[in-house]
Structure formats: structure tokens, C-alpha cells
Design a protein around this motif. Structure first.
Motif, mmCIF file in Angstrom:
data_model
loop_
_atom_site.group_PDB
_atom_site.id
_atom_site.type_symbol
_atom_site.label_atom_id
_atom_site.label_comp_id
_atom_site.label_asym_id
_atom_site.label_seq_id
_atom_site.Cartn_x
_atom_site.Cartn_y
_atom_site.Cartn_z
ATOM 1 N N THR A 152 2.547 -14.475 2.336
ATOM 2 C CA THR A 152 4.012 -14.636 2.050
ATOM 3 C C THR A 152 4.226 -12.985 2.638
ATOM 4 O O THR A 152 5.243 -13.074 4.036
ATOM 5 C CB THR A 152 3.890 -14.511 1.459
ATOM 6 O OG1 THR A 152 4.061 -15.980 0.514
ATOM 7 C CG2 THR A 152 6.596 -14.260 1.362
ATOM 8 N N ILE A 153 3.994 -11.922 1.703
ATOM 9 C CA ILE A 153 4.412 -10.344 2.986
ATOM 10 C C ILE A 153 3.336 -9.886 3.624
ATOM 11 O O ILE A 153 1.670 -9.999 3.165
ATOM 12 C CB ILE A 153 4.300 -9.623 1.920
ATOM 13 C CG1 ILE A 153 5.651 -10.214 1.038
ATOM 14 C CG2 ILE A 153 4.699 -8.174 2.249
ATOM 15 C CD1 ILE A 153 7.085 -10.143 2.201
ATOM 16 N N SER A 154 2.870 -9.171 4.741
ATOM 17 C CA SER A 154 1.864 -9.056 5.876
ATOM 18 C C SER A 154 1.252 -7.389 4.668
ATOM 19 O O SER A 154 2.132 -6.439 4.818
ATOM 20 C CB SER A 154 1.793 -8.499 6.631
ATOM 21 O OG SER A 154 1.085 -7.675 7.179
ATOM 22 N N PRO A 155 -0.217 -7.511 4.156
ATOM 23 C CA PRO A 155 -0.620 -6.777 3.570
ATOM 24 C C PRO A 155 -1.012 -5.240 4.503
ATOM 25 O O PRO A 155 -0.241 -3.632 4.565
ATOM 26 C CB PRO A 155 -1.937 -6.956 2.930
ATOM 27 C CG PRO A 155 -1.863 -8.211 2.508
ATOM 28 C CD PRO A 155 -1.117 -8.765 4.260
ATOM 29 N N SER A 156 -1.349 -5.516 6.347
ATOM 30 C CA SER A 156 -0.677 -4.370 7.229
ATOM 31 C C SER A 156 0.759 -3.526 7.188
ATOM 32 O O SER A 156 0.523 -2.987 7.598
ATOM 33 C CB SER A 156 -1.315 -4.939 8.142
ATOM 34 O OG SER A 156 -0.399 -5.860 8.802
ATOM 35 N N GLY A 157 1.332 -4.571 7.224
ATOM 36 C CA GLY A 157 2.815 -4.320 7.187
ATOM 37 C C GLY A 157 2.815 -3.015 6.538
ATOM 38 O O GLY A 157 3.792 -2.549 6.150
ATOM 39 N N VAL A 158 2.607 -3.938 4.907
ATOM 40 C CA VAL A 158 2.804 -2.782 3.932
ATOM 41 C C VAL A 158 2.074 -1.788 4.034
ATOM 42 O O VAL A 158 2.808 -0.359 3.482
ATOM 43 C CB VAL A 158 2.513 -3.516 2.034
ATOM 44 C CG1 VAL A 158 3.044 -2.405 1.173
ATOM 45 C CG2 VAL A 158 3.487 -4.395 2.251
ATOM 46 N N GLU A 159 0.645 -1.432 4.017
ATOM 47 C CA GLU A 159 0.545 -0.441 4.690
ATOM 48 C C GLU A 159 1.411 0.348 5.614
ATOM 49 O O GLU A 159 1.276 1.585 5.543
ATOM 50 C CB GLU A 159 -0.821 -0.696 5.116
ATOM 51 C CG GLU A 159 -1.780 0.517 5.130
ATOM 52 C CD GLU A 159 -3.569 0.595 5.486
ATOM 53 O OE1 GLU A 159 -4.464 1.005 5.277
ATOM 54 O OE2 GLU A 159 -3.844 -0.876 6.011
ATOM 55 N N ARG A 160 1.607 -0.092 6.209
ATOM 56 C CA ARG A 160 2.594 0.808 7.319
ATOM 57 C C ARG A 160 3.684 1.473 7.074
ATOM 58 O O ARG A 160 3.614 2.993 7.468
ATOM 59 C CB ARG A 160 2.590 -0.425 8.901
ATOM 60 C CG ARG A 160 3.015 0.590 10.374
ATOM 61 C CD ARG A 160 3.344 -0.504 10.562
ATOM 62 N NE ARG A 160 5.210 -0.490 11.505
ATOM 63 C CZ ARG A 160 5.153 -1.473 11.326
ATOM 64 N NH1 ARG A 160 4.034 -3.736 11.612
ATOM 65 N NH2 ARG A 160 5.838 -2.165 11.456
ATOM 66 N N MET A 161 4.648 0.781 6.613
ATOM 67 C CA MET A 161 5.270 1.052 5.873
ATOM 68 C C MET A 161 4.651 2.670 4.425
ATOM 69 O O MET A 161 6.108 3.570 4.495
ATOM 70 C CB MET A 161 6.302 0.202 4.532
ATOM 71 C CG MET A 161 7.186 0.494 4.250
ATOM 72 S SD MET A 161 7.555 1.367 2.568
ATOM 73 C CE MET A 161 6.749 -0.138 2.019
ATOM 74 N N CYS A 162 4.104 2.386 4.685
ATOM 75 C CA CYS A 162 3.930 3.296 2.928
ATOM 76 C C CYS A 162 3.303 4.901 3.730
ATOM 77 O O CYS A 162 3.440 6.028 3.588
ATOM 78 C CB CYS A 162 2.308 2.970 2.106
ATOM 79 S SG CYS A 162 3.291 1.536 1.125
ATOM 80 N N ARG A 163 2.781 4.584 4.971
ATOM 81 C CA ARG A 163 2.475 5.459 5.885
ATOM 82 C C ARG A 163 3.017 6.096 5.993
ATOM 83 O O ARG A 163 3.006 7.204 6.883
ATOM 84 C CB ARG A 163 1.310 5.016 6.894
ATOM 85 C CG ARG A 163 -0.598 5.705 7.098
ATOM 86 C CD ARG A 163 -0.806 5.068 8.386
ATOM 87 N NE ARG A 163 -0.488 4.260 9.078
ATOM 88 C CZ ARG A 163 -0.652 3.070 9.304
ATOM 89 N NH1 ARG A 163 -1.408 2.432 7.715
ATOM 90 N NH2 ARG A 163 -0.327 2.182 10.328
#
Length: 111
Positions: free
Chosen positions: A52-63
Motif C-alpha cells: 500500500t505504501i512505498s517503503p522506499s518513499g518512506v525511507e526518502r522522507m526519513c532521509r
């Protein structure tokens, strides 16, 4: 957190910053800008099997927001019940969940 109204310890689970598959047609991607004081107190977790949610998108947001306490839950799906609460055993009891550990990690962050 984004507006700076809350700066306390926070556990963020599968934040909706970038949807996957058909969901991406309905839910546009977005990138929150978090104040450093809020980002420093966040523990963020997303499942590596989240459809549902892109793990790579979440990682980019955290970075981008300098959220150092980012974790990818191996085998975690979007609901992450088994990861957070543990697997259900006979009698309906759960064993081995990580939710309590994540909360304690967030509470221990300086700020």
C-alpha cells in the motif's frame, strides 16, 4: 508534527507519503517538511512487504527530514500486526511483538 504543534516522542507506522499500485492513482505522493525538533523524536517503521505504501518513499522522507530512527520491518505488510503485536498463538495470545520496544525507543530519544 509537521506544523510543529507536537514535539513529543512519536512512533510513525507506514506513513502515507507515497502509495503503491492502484492506490497511487487516488492518493498523490507528498513530502512533509518536519521541524528538526520534531524529527529528532520520531521512530518510523514500514514493512518491506507493504503493498500500500512505498517503503522506499518512506525511507526518502526519513532521509530528507533527518529522521535517524527509521526501521524496515522484515516481512511486514501494511497492517504490520504480526510485527507490532506478535504472532497469535493458541488461546488467542500473542508473542514477540515490537510495539512496546518502539514506544520505549521513542520515549528515550532526547528532546
Amino acid at each position: 508534527c509537521e506544523l510543529g504543534h507536537w514535539r513529543g516522542p512519536t512512533v510513525v507506522i507506514a506513513p502515507a507519503v507515497k502509495a503503491c499500485g492502484w492506490s497511487s492513482l487516488v492518493f498523490p505522493s507528498w513530502m512533509p517538511a518536519l521541524p528538526a525538533s520534531a524529527a529528532a523524536r520520531i521512530v518510523c517503521v514500514v514493512g518491506d512487504n507493504d503493498k500500500t505504501i512505498s517503503p522506499s518513499g518512506v525511507e526518502r522522507m526519513c532521509r530528507t527530514n533527518k529522521i535517524a530512527n527509521f526501521e524496515v520491518a522484515r516481512g511486514g505488510d501494511h497492517r504490520m500486526n504480526n510485527y507490532l503485536l506478535g504472532k497469535t498463538k493458541k488461546g488467542g495470545k500473542r508473542d514477540g511483538g515490537k510495539l512496546e520496544e518502539l514506544v520505549h525507543r521513542a520515549l528515550a530519544l532526547p528532546g
